[in-house]
Design an enzyme around this catalytic site. Structure first.
Site, mmCIF file in Angstrom:
data_model
loop_
_atom_site.group_PDB
_atom_site.id
_atom_site.type_symbol
_atom_site.label_atom_id
_atom_site.label_comp_id
_atom_site.label_asym_id
_atom_site.label_seq_id
_atom_site.Cartn_x
_atom_site.Cartn_y
_atom_site.Cartn_z
ATOM 1 N N ARG A 1 -0.334 6.025 -1.976
ATOM 2 C CA ARG A 1 0.437 5.555 -3.132
ATOM 3 C C ARG A 1 1.882 5.450 -2.673
ATOM 4 N NH1 ARG A 1 -3.686 4.244 -4.972
ATOM 5 N NH2 ARG A 1 -4.708 4.884 -6.919
ATOM 6 N N GLU B 1 4.540 -2.019 -8.308
ATOM 7 C CA GLU B 1 3.569 -3.060 -7.941
ATOM 8 C C GLU B 1 3.395 -3.999 -9.117
ATOM 9 O OE1 GLU B 1 -0.035 -1.259 -6.426
ATOM 10 O OE2 GLU B 1 1.063 -0.121 -4.933
ATOM 11 N N HIS C 1 -1.675 -4.105 -2.071
ATOM 12 C CA HIS C 1 -2.623 -3.074 -2.531
ATOM 13 C C HIS C 1 -4.071 -3.544 -2.312
ATOM 14 C CE1 HIS C 1 -2.966 0.608 -5.339
ATOM 15 N NE2 HIS C 1 -4.078 0.477 -4.659
#
Ligand code: 8YV
Length: 319
Positions: free
Chosen positions: A230, A259, A278
């Site tokens: 993360r 994000e 991601h």
């Protein structure tokens, strides 16, 4: 018919399957108020883009089951859910290989300058000068931060490449050391020896912002950081500084504080950084397996049965 909220992408056939037994309502990702317009949910299929915190839980008194699409569940306040008797599950294991595969790809791309070389050909640099040499990946050392299922799969994948794997967890995992796949190392020792440091730790209160300037300072100037965990595990201003001033050679990042990463981020202007949106688990096969597991968990939870991969079943119902 009970209501189920969907706040994550789901293939049509699985949505139809749920719709046979439940009133299925799409709730935009990230919704944290104004739930009255969607109804009173018994279940919720969501992912990291949607916070399920104490404030949200307080607005949804009928909610019994939260099925998180993803292994990381940092967007769910698990203690708050448990005290509200809400069963929470995640989707571990099915994504281990996909995440480890992308990590391996990034190790090769950093070491062998694959992305930089692509830019070099496209922008015409090849017509003017010879490319910079890259480095052998064979014979390097990888430091895995957080040796869990994904770290173990990564260690298996890199073994044939002649990469030595060190790892650091709060406590050693004897079965990992005994398997010969990786060796536990002290934090400072691992950072000082690793050519690649790869983060695979969950985001918790303890790990938030834990990788900072003093840790970059322990790494070799020739080493790379890979973040598959993360964004918030790393202090981003410290990362940007370490990349700018040459404390480390570069980074490959799949996750970010914010994000989608805004194109105005300083990271987007850095030549020594490989950026991914991601993508760790983002293959057709793995995402399908994750959603299938997430839907099965949701259905089982709503029937009062133990989900396949629960996070707080024992806390709510006892072992
Ligand atoms: C995302 C992930 O959750 O599993 C995790 O923890 O970070 C990813 O797989 C994915 O974006 C699911 O929506």
């Amino acid at each position: 018919m009970e209501t189920v909220f969907i706040s994550s992408s789901i293939p049509e056939d699985l949505r139809e399957r749920l719709a046979r037994s439940y009133r299925v309502v799409d709730v935009p990702e990230g919704t944290s108020s104004g739930f009255e317009q969607y109804g009173e949910p018994a279940g919720w299929f969501m992912d990291g883009g949607t916070p399920v915190d104490a404030a949200v839980i307080a607005q949804l008194p009928s909610l019994r089951v939260v099925s998180n699409h993803g292994v990381g569940y940092d967007s769910v306040d698990l203690p708050a859910a448990t005290s509200a008797q809400i069963l929470v599950s995640n989707t571990p294991s099915v994504l281990d290989n996909a995440v480890a595969e992308l990590t391996l790809g990034l190790i090769l791309a950093l070491g062998r300058r694959i992305v930089a070389s692509d830019r070099y050909v496209r922008d015409g640099s090849w017509e003017r000068e010879w490319p910079a040499l890259s480095h052998d990946v064979h014979g390097t050392t990888l430091g895995v931060v957080g040796m869990g299922r994904i770290g173990r799969r990564l260690a298996e994948l890199v073994a044939p490449l002649g990469i030595t794997v060190l790892y650091h967890n709060r406590s050693p995992r004897p079965e990992i050391d005994e398997s010969g796949l990786a060796e536990w190392a002290e934090w400072e020792d691992m950072l000082a020896r690793a050519d690649f440091v790869s983060l695979h730790t969950p985001l918790t209160q303890r790990t938030r912002g834990f990788f900072a300037a003093e840790d970059f300072a322990l790494m070799k100037p020739s080493a790379y950081l890979i973040n598959m965990a993360r964004g918030a595990v790393v202090r981003t201003p410290d990362l940007v500084a370490a990349l700018r001033d040459g404390t480390i050679a570069g980074a490959a990042l799949d996750v970010f504080d914010e994000e989608p990463l805004p194109a105005s981020s300083p990271l987007c202007g850095m030549e020594n950084v490989i950026l991914q949106p991601h993508n760790g688990s983002a293959t057709e096969e793995t995402r399908r397996a994750m959603v299938e597991l997430g839907v099965r968990n949701l259905e089982r939870g709503l029937r009062g049965e133990r989900p396949e991969t629960p996070l707080n079943w024992d806390d709510i119902y006892g072992g």
